[in-house]
Write a protein that holds these residues in place. Structure first.
Motif, PDB file in Angstrom:
ATOM      1  N   LYS A 113       2.998   6.939   2.034  1.00 30.17           N
ATOM      2  CA  LYS A 113       3.878   7.581   1.060  1.00 30.17           C
ATOM      3  C   LYS A 113       4.929   6.546   0.686  1.00 30.17           C
ATOM      4  O   LYS A 113       5.496   5.893   1.542  1.00 30.17           O
ATOM      5  N   ASP A 114       5.138   6.404  -0.576  1.00 35.45           N
ATOM      6  CA  ASP A 114       6.227   5.549  -0.992  1.00 35.45           C
ATOM      7  C   ASP A 114       7.241   6.402  -1.703  1.00 35.45           C
ATOM      8  O   ASP A 114       6.977   7.565  -2.015  1.00 35.45           O
ATOM      9  N   VAL A 115       8.385   5.815  -1.942  1.00 32.83           N
ATOM     10  CA  VAL A 115       9.434   6.551  -2.638  1.00 32.83           C
ATOM     11  C   VAL A 115       8.851   7.125  -3.928  1.00 32.83           C
ATOM     12  O   VAL A 115       9.097   8.249  -4.315  1.00 32.83           O
ATOM     13  N   CYS A 116       8.027   6.291  -4.561  1.00 32.83           N
ATOM     14  CA  CYS A 116       7.425   6.703  -5.813  1.00 32.83           C
ATOM     15  C   CYS A 116       5.953   6.340  -5.733  1.00 32.83           C
ATOM     16  O   CYS A 116       5.597   5.298  -5.212  1.00 32.83           O
ATOM     17  N   ASP A 117       5.114   7.256  -6.176  1.00 27.15           N
ATOM     18  CA  ASP A 117       3.678   7.026  -6.100  1.00 27.15           C
ATOM     19  C   ASP A 117       3.263   5.753  -6.827  1.00 27.15           C
ATOM     20  O   ASP A 117       2.272   5.127  -6.502  1.00 27.15           O
ATOM     21  N   CYS A 118       4.085   5.380  -7.829  1.00 27.12           N
ATOM     22  CA  CYS A 118       3.683   4.253  -8.659  1.00 27.12           C
ATOM     23  C   CYS A 118       3.571   2.962  -7.867  1.00 27.12           C
ATOM     24  O   CYS A 118       2.736   2.116  -8.154  1.00 27.12           O
ATOM     25  N   THR A 119       4.379   2.807  -6.800  1.00 25.51           N
ATOM     26  CA  THR A 119       4.289   1.554  -6.046  1.00 25.51           C
ATOM     27  C   THR A 119       3.032   1.512  -5.189  1.00 25.51           C
ATOM     28  O   THR A 119       2.535   0.449  -4.880  1.00 25.51           O
ATOM     29  N   VAL A 120       2.523   2.695  -4.811  1.00 30.11           N
ATOM     30  CA  VAL A 120       1.283   2.733  -4.039  1.00 30.11           C
ATOM     31  C   VAL A 120       0.147   2.117  -4.843  1.00 30.11           C
ATOM     32  O   VAL A 120      -0.714   1.441  -4.314  1.00 30.11           O
ATOM     33  N   PHE A 121       0.203   2.351  -6.145  1.00 32.88           N
ATOM     34  CA  PHE A 121      -0.904   1.910  -6.995  1.00 32.88           C
ATOM     35  C   PHE A 121      -0.830   0.435  -7.361  1.00 32.88           C
ATOM     36  O   PHE A 121      -1.721  -0.093  -8.009  1.00 32.88           O
ATOM     37  N   GLU A 122       0.275  -0.211  -6.958  1.00 34.25           N
ATOM     38  CA  GLU A 122       0.423  -1.605  -7.345  1.00 34.25           C
ATOM     39  C   GLU A 122      -0.672  -2.471  -6.728  1.00 34.25           C
ATOM     40  O   GLU A 122      -1.114  -3.449  -7.305  1.00 34.25           O
ATOM     41  N   LYS A 123      -1.096  -2.083  -5.537  1.00 34.83           N
ATOM     42  CA  LYS A 123      -2.142  -2.842  -4.856  1.00 34.83           C
ATOM     43  C   LYS A 123      -3.426  -2.029  -4.901  1.00 34.83           C
ATOM     44  O   LYS A 123      -3.402  -0.821  -4.743  1.00 34.83           O
ATOM     45  N   LYS A 124      -4.554  -2.706  -5.117  1.00 35.59           N
ATOM     46  CA  LYS A 124      -5.846  -2.010  -5.026  1.00 35.59           C
ATOM     47  C   LYS A 124      -6.159  -1.808  -3.551  1.00 35.59           C
ATOM     48  O   LYS A 124      -6.184  -2.767  -2.774  1.00 35.59           O
ATOM     49  N   ARG A 125      -6.371  -0.570  -3.193  1.00 35.03           N
ATOM     50  CA  ARG A 125      -6.650  -0.295  -1.785  1.00 35.03           C
ATOM     51  C   ARG A 125      -8.137  -0.017  -1.584  1.00 35.03           C
ATOM     52  O   ARG A 125      -8.858   0.254  -2.531  1.00 35.03           O
ATOM     53  N   ARG A 126      -8.575  -0.102  -0.342  1.00 38.40           N
ATOM     54  CA  ARG A 126      -9.954   0.237   0.010  1.00 38.40           C
ATOM     55  C   ARG A 126      -9.918   1.276   1.120  1.00 38.40           C
ATOM     56  O   ARG A 126      -8.961   1.305   1.902  1.00 38.40           O
ATOM     57  N   PRO A 127     -10.935   2.115   1.197  1.00 36.45           N
ATOM     58  CA  PRO A 127     -10.984   3.028   2.341  1.00 36.45           C
ATOM     59  C   PRO A 127     -11.028   2.202   3.628  1.00 36.45           C
ATOM     60  O   PRO A 127     -11.631   1.135   3.662  1.00 36.45           O
ATOM     61  N   ASP A 128     -10.366   2.673   4.661  1.00 38.50           N
ATOM     62  CA  ASP A 128     -10.430   1.951   5.926  1.00 38.50           C
ATOM     63  C   ASP A 128     -10.532   2.951   7.072  1.00 38.50           C
ATOM     64  O   ASP A 128     -10.804   4.123   6.846  1.00 38.50           O
ATOM     65  N   GLU A 129     -10.321   2.453   8.283  1.00 37.96           N
ATOM     66  CA  GLU A 129     -10.556   3.318   9.442  1.00 37.96           C
ATOM     67  C   GLU A 129      -9.541   4.462   9.505  1.00 37.96           C
ATOM     68  O   GLU A 129      -9.762   5.441  10.203  1.00 37.96           O
ATOM     69  N   ASN A 130      -8.432   4.349   8.757  1.00 42.11           N
ATOM     70  CA  ASN A 130      -7.445   5.411   8.773  1.00 42.11           C
ATOM     71  C   ASN A 130      -7.431   6.243   7.502  1.00 42.11           C
ATOM     72  O   ASN A 130      -6.640   7.187   7.390  1.00 42.11           O
ATOM     73  N   ALA A 131      -8.240   5.900   6.542  1.00 43.95           N
ATOM     74  CA  ALA A 131      -8.271   6.638   5.274  1.00 43.95           C
ATOM     75  C   ALA A 131      -9.684   6.601   4.726  1.00 43.95           C
ATOM     76  O   ALA A 131     -10.186   5.534   4.377  1.00 43.95           O
ATOM     77  N   PHE A 132     -10.321   7.767   4.690  1.00 47.93           N
ATOM     78  CA  PHE A 132     -11.710   7.798   4.234  1.00 47.93           C
ATOM     79  C   PHE A 132     -11.798   7.782   2.721  1.00 47.93           C
ATOM     80  O   PHE A 132     -12.846   7.512   2.162  1.00 47.93           O
ATOM     81  N   THR A 133     -10.712   8.138   2.060  1.00 44.88           N
ATOM     82  CA  THR A 133     -10.724   8.070   0.603  1.00 44.88           C
ATOM     83  C   THR A 133      -9.385   7.542   0.117  1.00 44.88           C
ATOM     84  O   THR A 133      -8.350   7.820   0.711  1.00 44.88           O
ATOM     85  N   VAL A 134      -9.432   6.743  -0.931  1.00 42.83           N
ATOM     86  CA  VAL A 134      -8.194   6.262  -1.551  1.00 42.83           C
ATOM     87  C   VAL A 134      -8.354   6.338  -3.068  1.00 42.83           C
ATOM     88  O   VAL A 134      -9.468   6.313  -3.591  1.00 42.83           O
ATOM     89  N   VAL A 135      -7.211   6.461  -3.743  1.00 41.93           N
ATOM     90  CA  VAL A 135      -7.212   6.485  -5.200  1.00 41.93           C
ATOM     91  C   VAL A 135      -6.542   5.215  -5.700  1.00 41.93           C
ATOM     92  O   VAL A 135      -5.467   4.846  -5.207  1.00 41.93           O
ATOM     93  N   ASN A 136      -7.199   4.532  -6.600  1.00 42.75           N
ATOM     94  CA  ASN A 136      -6.633   3.321  -7.196  1.00 42.75           C
ATOM     95  C   ASN A 136      -6.340   3.548  -8.675  1.00 42.75           C
ATOM     96  O   ASN A 136      -6.947   4.419  -9.300  1.00 42.75           O
TER      97      ASN A 136
END
Lengths: 400, 238, 304
Positions: C68-91
């Motif tokens: 969680k970031d202060v604003c969702d927009c900063t989460v999207f700054e980096k392209k993420r991949r699913p990993d061992e702690n997150a089975f799904t991510v939104v880019n």
């Protein structure tokens, strides 16, 4: 027949052995780290790059370079060329140790080392890896069995354990006798089985990557990858024997065995030539030569593999002059060994691209230490075994 | 004695008054609550006509703003809450929206095929549970609301587009969550809040509310302070 | 070497028998895909990037909460991949188009396991810890896993993640398709249930495929004419429709041939009933017998 193997009976603790010890300790420390902090703690492996140095070198290259065992066994025992028998024992020892360390390398690499027995009970016959694992497991035991006569030859009726362990002398001696007798009886099965199992898993090691068509660079991804792996295993078998025999005979100042090595390399010219033809033909038929001038590290690695691992040593060995020179044979053999090792590294590491993430992979210090440590331990054990067991040819005279 | 009587009678009047008094409730809110709970029969078939035909049909039938019967809705359907319940209900001013848009077909985009039914039906008649296997193209009620509202709010750049812009957060009842002794002091209370809301505590330390320092000539007992503030000399710091 | 004539003929007989079996075993590769699996259709034109699916996923699968970031927009700054702690991510990607306020229009892409119809990971798994279930889920059974990570090598979507920092009992981690939930009647995957705009439609794959094509046909200007997952690697249970070409959204471009086809064809045509090893054994036995007869001077048998 003047070949008679005997223990070396030399001083064991030489400076070289101490150098090996240093690597062994570094490797041991890394392995401890792997089993306390996890694979991620010591390695650069990731989701995008699940297999790295350990699989590419310790396992794939290890299996390929242990091919000397079954190729010489086939030559001497199956095709009946008994003049090659002096090199069988060292080749067998290399194969046995090689496969032992393949399994040890696997134990480090797989996440749940304690579960390594599970494929025996849970079968997936669609899995190439399952077949490879079964073959390697059975073959390892075949190799141990094949080695029993060598141990028995040295210790039968001579088991003298110190102190209280002396109680075990008689049982061990009995065990040796029985095992030796059994091994002798079924030796012909073991030898053929060893060759069959080797052919199976050497080729299947190539099929491993066929399940990932989008990830392997087209220069290596070909439907005949298993055939290429098999022929390259045949091709590297004798050069590996030449390589280590030359190293061993020159470092221990034993007979150079050139009378055996020269005809061996003659066989190699044919097998290596076949491998070269297959590889070149595959490249031209599938039209993958268009990638050759891409200039990426992948294509460069392919060019190096082809040039210095296959074509140049083949041209060298075609010349009779080279085949009869100890130096020439050694250099050509080394290049072939290098070429096949690089091929395995190329298929498993260099040629592998993850489909989404950029995964510039280079092995971490920890991974390198584990691999070097395992290789050093292998050499250490080899040194130990040839010192105390009848593996190498007894020197007729000290010659260099 | 008299004192006692006065006291008791006063006490009794108070009790009586309390028991008789009813908390005042807004009638339209109550009506909306009732309505939100209703479930209506699922309309399987709708009349497939395009937007212009639909507009003409409404004009022909003389349906206009004056026909808006319900000014105010509470969007709080059990159809949605059955699956997920993360937010409070949404207050929807029906007539206000109707007046602003002045085009019923914007939301009432289709009508039931059955001609005997009303021209404009409620959303939840056609849009009910999600992923109805018999009507795969029909979106559920939750998606219908969200697609309709956010899309329009974004296009018109008017109206809230964030979750809490329309919803109240479903705040769980803190009666059982808060564990405090009867005579807790201020520090214990703050500590108890921070037990769960530690991030809020962290964030608070970065706000001007906490970081402000300065003279406070009108604060009793702190008139001469030059560095007064929550983080320094104020009473209820933690 | 104790190769007697009798032993030898016994083996040759076995060889002959195995060769006779050969023609029946060399059959063409067949897909093992379930006929009527569940699937999910992700409509990228609907997704608004609220990341509620990530929340729901971590709740259902007991994973750590998504970042969680202060604003969702900063989460999207980096392209993420699913990993061992997150089975799904939104880019977030940008379409290159602008909205009315000249702000770039985003396209949000949810990533998770595609649950292939003929999964490479299932074919690869040495112990069969990964299986393709009738309901479409590619299911992972940790009790069989040895941690070889061949599934990760095989996956064309780079999905399975690994608990690299667990020294003894690491697991392969990936979207479960909420196997336990969808196995129950009327059960839905967590992400599809929570999605406020129904960007994820859950249903039978065949139905969803029709639905996807209908959406494209009804709105040809809105969608690119491509249902991602219809044919990729032989088809996947999860399908995508989008307003942007999938190559611009970091979807791997994949062949239509199922990944395991080649390796399984080779394995089964070579090794079914172990005909080739047995044949080779017989052949080598024959050669050995012959060469032994030829130079029948006694050798020391301990040579090998």
């Amino acid at each position: 027949m003047n070949h008679k193997a005997s223990p070396l009976n030399r001083k064991f603790w030489t400076p070289g052995v101490f150098v090996m010890l240093v690597f062994m300790i570094a490797g041991f420390v890394s392995i401890i780290a792997r089993f306390t902090g996890g694979i991620g703690y010591v390695s650069n492996l990731s989701t995008a790059r699940p297999w790295g140095l350990w699989v590419g070198v310790d396992v794939a290259t290890g299996v390929a370079l242990a091919a000397g065992g079954f190729t010489t066994a086939a030559l001497a025992h199956i095709f009946g060329c008994h003049s090659y028998e002096p090199i069988i024992r060292p080749a067998l020892l290399t194969a046995m140790l090689g496969y032992t360390f393949v399994v040890l390398g696997l134990m480090v690499d797989i996440g749940r080392s304690w579960a390594i027995w599970k494929p025996i009970f849970f079968w997936n016959t669609n899995s190439v890896l399952f077949e490879v694992a079964m073959c390697v497991m059975i073959y390892l035991h075949v190799l141990y069995f094949e080695f029993i006569p060598i141990v028995a030859e040295q210790f039968k009726n001579k088991v003298r354990l110190p102190g209280p362990l002396a109680l075990l002398n008689a049982p061990i001696d009995l065990f040796l006798k029985i095992a030796d007798a059994v091994a002798g009886k079924i030796m012909w099965i073991l030898i053929i089985l060893g060759v069959v199992l080797s052919c199976m898993h050497q080729s299947s090691l190539g099929s491993l990557m066929l399940v990932a068509p989008t990830k392997i660079h087209p220069l290596w991804y070909t439907p005949i990858l298993p055939l290429l792996f098999l022929t390259s295993a045949f091709a590297v078998g004798y050069p590996m024997v030449v390589f280590e025999t030359t190293l061993v005979t020159s470092s221990f100042k034993l007979n150079s065995e050139m009378s055996i090595l020269t005809p061996l390399t003659r066989i190699t010219t044919f097998v290596l030539g076949l491998y070269m033809l297959l590889k070149l033909g595959d490249m031209f038929i599938r039209g993958t030569y268009v990638y050759l001038l891409d200039g990426t590290y992948q294509t460069n690695s392919f060019i190096i593999e082809m040039m210095f691992g296959i074509i140049v040593p083949w041209l060298m060995l075609v010349s009779k002059k080279v085949r009869q020179s100890r130096k020439g044979v050694f250099i050509a053999a080394t290049m072939i060994v290098f070429g096949v090792a690089l091929n395995r590294i190329n298929v498993f590491i260099v040629g592998y691209t993850s489909p989404v993430s950029e995964s510039g992979y280079f092995p971490s210090v920890g991974e390198i230490f584990v691999t070097l440590g395992l290789i050093a331990t292998l050499m250490f054990v080899y040194r130990f075994v040839v010192t105390f067991l009848p593996v190498l040819q007894a020197p007729k005279e000290v010659s260099s | 004695m008299i004192k006692k009587i006065i006291f008791y009678s006063g006490f009794m009047i108070l009790v009586a008054a309390l028991s008789m008094a009813q908390v005042w409730k807004a009638p339209d809110q109550e009506k909306a609550k009732e309505r939100a709970k209703e479930r209506v029969k699922f309309i399987k078939d709708y009349k497939d006509e395009d937007n212009i035909l639909r507009k003409i049909a409404l004009i022909e039938k003389g349906i206009s703003l004056d026909d808006v019967k319900n000014n105010y809705f509470l969007l709080d359907s059990p159809i949605i809450k059955e699956r997920e319940d993360h937010y409070g209900p949404v207050r929807f001013a029906h007539k206000r929206h109707a007046a602003l848009i002045n085009d019923c077909t914007e939301c009432h985009h289709y009508r039931p095929k059955d001609e005997s039914m009303l021209e404009t039906t409620r959303c939840s008649a056609c849009h009910q549970d999600s992923f109805n296997a018999d009507h795969p193209e029909r979106i559920g009620l939750k998606a219908a609301f969200h697609q309709q509202c956010t899309e329009c709010h974004q296009e018109e750049q008017n109206g809230p587009v964030t979750c809490t812009g329309c919803h109240l957060k479903n705040v769980p009842d803190h009666k059982d969550l808060v564990k405090l002794a009867d005579n807790s002091d201020a520090f214990q209370v703050t500590a108890e809040c921070l037990r769960c809301h530690d991030q809020a505590g962290e964030d608070m330390l970065k706000t001007a509310h906490w970081n402000w320092r300065g003279p406070s000539p009108y604060t009793v007992k702190h008139r001469k302070d030059v560095q007064h503030g929550k983080g320094t000399t104020a009473l209820n710091n933690y | 070497m104790q190769l007697t004539r009798r032993n030898f003929f016994k083996f040759m007989g076995a060889t002959g028998a195995s060769v006779a079996v050969l023609p029946s075993s060399a059959q063409a590769w067949q897909s093992k895909a379930p006929p009527d699996p569940y699937g999910c259709l992700v409509d990228l034109t609907r997704c608004n990037g609220c990341r509620k699916c990530e929340d729901a996923c971590s709740t259902v699968n007991e994973l750590p909460p998504p970042i969680k970031d202060v604003c969702d927009c900063t989460v999207f700054e980096k392209k993420r991949r699913p990993d061992e702690n997150a089975f799904t991510v939104v880019n977030r990607y940008f379409s290159g188009k602008l909205d009315e306020l000249d702000k770039p229009l985003p396209v949000f892409v949810k990533i998770q396991c595609m649950h292939c119809q003929d999964p490479a990971c299932v074919s690869a798994c040495i112990v069969g810890a990964l299986t393709k279930k009738e309901n479409g889920a590619v299911h992972y059974d940790v009790s069989k896993c040895i941690g070889c990570r061949y599934c990760m090598v095989a996956c064309p979507f780079e999905i399975p993640a690994y608990e690299y920092h667990d020294p003894i009992t690491p697991r392969v981690r990936k979207c479960t398709f909420c196997f336990d939930r969808i196995s129950k009647d009327g059960g839905l995957p967590g992400c599809a249930t929570i999605c406020p705009v129904e960007a994820i439609t859950f249903g039978k794959r065949n139905t969803l495929l029709e639905l996807a094509k209908k959406r494209i046909k009804d709105n040809p200007g809105k969608y690119v004419d491509h249902v991602y997952g219809e044919k990729e690697v032989g088809g996947t249970s999860w399908l995508y429709v989008s307003s942007l070409p999938f190559s611009k959204l970091n979807f791997p471009q994949l062949p239509e041939k199922p990944s395991p086809k080649l390796s399984e064809t080779i394995q089964h045509s070579l090794f079914s009933y172990l005909w080739s090893p047995i044949l080779l054994f017989g052949l080598l036995g024959g050669i050995m017998y012959k060469s032994k007869k030829k130079n029948d001077n006694p050798q020391d048998k301990g040579g090998a």
